[in-house]
Design an enzyme around this catalytic site. Structure first.
Site, mmCIF file in Angstrom:
data_model
loop_
_atom_site.group_PDB
_atom_site.id
_atom_site.type_symbol
_atom_site.label_atom_id
_atom_site.label_comp_id
_atom_site.label_asym_id
_atom_site.label_seq_id
_atom_site.Cartn_x
_atom_site.Cartn_y
_atom_site.Cartn_z
ATOM 1 N N LEU A 106 32.077 31.998 50.712
ATOM 2 C CA LEU A 106 33.152 32.516 50.358
ATOM 3 C C LEU A 106 33.569 32.677 48.757
ATOM 4 O O LEU A 106 34.706 32.958 48.526
ATOM 5 C CB LEU A 106 34.409 32.581 51.258
ATOM 6 C CG LEU A 106 34.107 32.904 52.826
ATOM 7 C CD1 LEU A 106 35.420 32.472 53.493
ATOM 8 C CD2 LEU A 106 33.506 34.121 53.032
ATOM 9 N N GLY A 107 32.711 32.022 48.181
ATOM 10 C CA GLY A 107 32.983 32.146 46.731
ATOM 11 C C GLY A 107 33.900 30.999 45.994
ATOM 12 O O GLY A 107 34.729 31.192 45.310
ATOM 13 N N SER A 108 33.918 30.051 47.110
ATOM 14 C CA SER A 108 35.334 28.927 46.618
ATOM 15 C C SER A 108 34.909 28.602 45.092
ATOM 16 O O SER A 108 35.974 28.246 44.094
ATOM 17 C CB SER A 108 35.426 27.795 47.636
ATOM 18 O OG SER A 108 34.302 27.138 47.618
ATOM 19 N N SER A 109 33.786 28.171 44.666
ATOM 20 C CA SER A 109 33.377 27.469 43.444
ATOM 21 C C SER A 109 33.950 28.720 42.175
ATOM 22 O O SER A 109 34.354 28.348 41.123
ATOM 23 C CB SER A 109 32.034 27.059 43.186
ATOM 24 O OG SER A 109 31.085 28.089 43.249
ATOM 25 N N ALA A 110 33.482 29.712 42.440
ATOM 26 C CA ALA A 110 33.873 30.851 41.379
ATOM 27 C C ALA A 110 35.142 31.285 41.311
ATOM 28 O O ALA A 110 35.939 31.534 40.257
ATOM 29 C CB ALA A 110 33.274 32.242 41.902
ATOM 30 N N ALA A 111 36.097 31.118 42.658
ATOM 31 C CA ALA A 111 37.432 31.067 42.648
ATOM 32 C C ALA A 111 38.159 29.958 41.904
ATOM 33 O O ALA A 111 39.078 30.182 40.893
ATOM 34 C CB ALA A 111 37.978 31.261 43.992
ATOM 35 N N ASP A 152 29.368 36.646 42.114
ATOM 36 C CA ASP A 152 30.530 35.957 42.489
ATOM 37 C C ASP A 152 31.704 35.851 41.637
ATOM 38 O O ASP A 152 32.824 36.298 42.018
ATOM 39 C CB ASP A 152 30.258 34.305 43.078
ATOM 40 C CG ASP A 152 29.491 34.275 44.392
ATOM 41 O OD1 ASP A 152 28.782 35.359 44.859
ATOM 42 O OD2 ASP A 152 29.298 33.335 45.051
#
Ligand code: MEV
Length: 313
Positions: A106-111, A152
Site C-alpha cells: 500500500l505504499g507505506s515507504s513512498a508515503a 508509488d
C-alpha cells in the site's frame, strides 16, 4: 500547535504492478482512508540542528543524529535538507503516526518519503510542487527498493488517480463517479525489493515468456484506462480478474491472496486481484457500493487480518 502538518495517503495499483518496472503502462489510485502524518513543532530557544523524532504509534523517541544511518526517517530528512541546501537547521520536534500497514503493497515507504520531504521543505520555508516532491521521493524509493518504477511516489505525491508509464509525464485520470474498492490484508509481509528481484531473475532466465506476460499486463492497463474513464465497471472488474491470472503466471501470488480474491468474487465483487508486489500483502476488490460491507466481512472471515472499504475519486 504544530507549525506544519504534512500528510500522505496510501496507494493501490489497480493495474500493471511489475509490468510498470519494465516501462509497460499501469494505473494507480490514492487511498485517503489510510494515511501517514508528520507534525512539525518549532522549538525556539533549543540548540540548532536538534531534531527530536517521536513515533506516536510505537511510543519511541530519538534525536535525528542518534537514529541508525540505515533508518529511512534519517535518510529522508538528511536528503531533503541537503537538496534544499540548508546549512543551519532550526530546532524541531517531529511526531509521526500512520495507519498504512508496512510491507503490504500500500505504499507505506513512498508515503513516508512524500510526507517527510513535503513537511521538511514547508517547515524550512519552501513550497515545492508535487512533481519535485515525487522526484525526491523517487530517489528514496530507489535506496529502499532497488529498481522501482516510480509509480508509488507519483500517485502519492500527486494524490490523484493516474495512468503511469515509467520515464513519461504522468497522466491524471478523472472518474465520473467514485470507485468503491475493498482492500484486504493477508498479514504476510510483501517485500517489494525481494519480489521485484525475483521477477527480474525469472525474466533473465526466461525472457520471452516473462516479457509476454508483462506486455499482456500492460495491454490490460491500456484497456482499463478507457473503461475506467467510461465508468464501465463491469468491464473494469473483468480486467482486474485477467490481471490477477497474469500475476499468478508471473509467480507473484500466493494461496492466501488467491483465497481472498476468490472469496471477493464469490461474494459479488465485480473483479479482484492482488495489489502491489505480491507474495503477501493486500488484494483489492472492485464492487458496487451496496455489496462492499458483505465483501469486507467475507474477506475477514476468509482469513484477512484487516479489510477496509475505500472510495476512490
Ligand atoms: C509496487 O507497489 C509496485 C511494483 O510494480 C514495483 C514498482 O512499480 O516499483 C511491484
Amino acid at each position: 500547535m504544530p507549525a506544519i502538518i504534512s500528510q500522505a495517503p496510501a496507494k493501490t495499483i489497480l493495474f500493471g504492478e511489475h509490468a510498470a518496472v519494465y516501462g509497460f503502462p499501469a494505473i494507480a489510485v490514492p487511498i485517503n482512508t489510510l494515511s501517514l502524518r508528520v507534525s512539525f513543532f518549532a522549538k525556539p530557544g533549543q540548540a540548532q540542528g536538534m531534531w527530536l523524532i517521536r513515533n506516536k504509534d510505537t511510543g519511541t523517541a530519538a534525536f535525528l543524529s542518534d537514529l541508525p544511518e540505515s533508518d529511512p526517517v534519517r535518510k529522508i530528512i538528511r536528503f531533503a535538507v541537503s537538496e534544499l541546501n540548508i546549512q543551519q537547521l532550526p530546532a524541531a520536534e517531529l511526531l509521526l503516526s500512520s495507519t498504512i500497514p508496512i510491507a503490504s503493497g500500500l505504499g507505506s515507504s513512498a508515503a513516508l518519503a512524500v510526507a517527510l520531504i513535503r513537511g521538511v521543505s514547508q517547515f524550512l520555508g519552501f513550497n515545492l510542487p508535487p512533481q519535485r516532491i515525487s522526484e525526491m521521493a523517487f530517489e528514496m524509493e530507489k535506496i529502499q527498493h532497488g529498481n522501482p518504477s516510480g509509480i508509488d511516489n507519483s500517485v502519492i505525491a500527486f494524490n490523484q488517480p493516474l495512468f503511469y508509464v515509467k520515464n513519461q509525464s504522468v497522466e491524471f485520470l478523472t472518474f465520473k463517479s467514485p470507485l468503491t474498492i475493498v482492500l484486504a490484508n493477508t498479514g504476510i509481509p510483501s517485500l517489494t525489493r525481494e519480489v521485484v528481484g525475483e521477477v527480474r531473475s525469472k525474466r533473465e532466465s526466461e525472457p520471452e515468456k516473462i516479457d509476454a506476460l508483462l506486455s499482456e499486463i500492460g495491454q490490460i492497463a491500456l484497456k482499463a484506462r478507457e473503461k475506467l474513464v467510461q465508468t464501465d465497471l463491469t468491464e473494469v472488474g473483468c480486467l482486474l480478474n485477467e490481471n490477477h491470472v497474469l500475476l499468478q503466471q508471473l509467480g507473484v501470488s500466493c494461496p492466501e491472496l488467491d483465497c481472498l480474491v476468490d472469496t471477493a468474487r464469490k461474494t459479488g465483487a465485480l473483479g479482484a486481484k492482488l495489489c502491489g508486489s505480491g507474495k503477501g500483502g493486500n488484494m483489492i476488490a472492485l464492487t458496487n457500493p451496496d455489496r462492499a460491507e458483505s465483501i469486507r466481512k467475507a474477506l475477514l472471515a476468509s482469513g484477512a487480518i484487516q479489510a477496509i472499504t475505500a472510495e476512490v475519486k
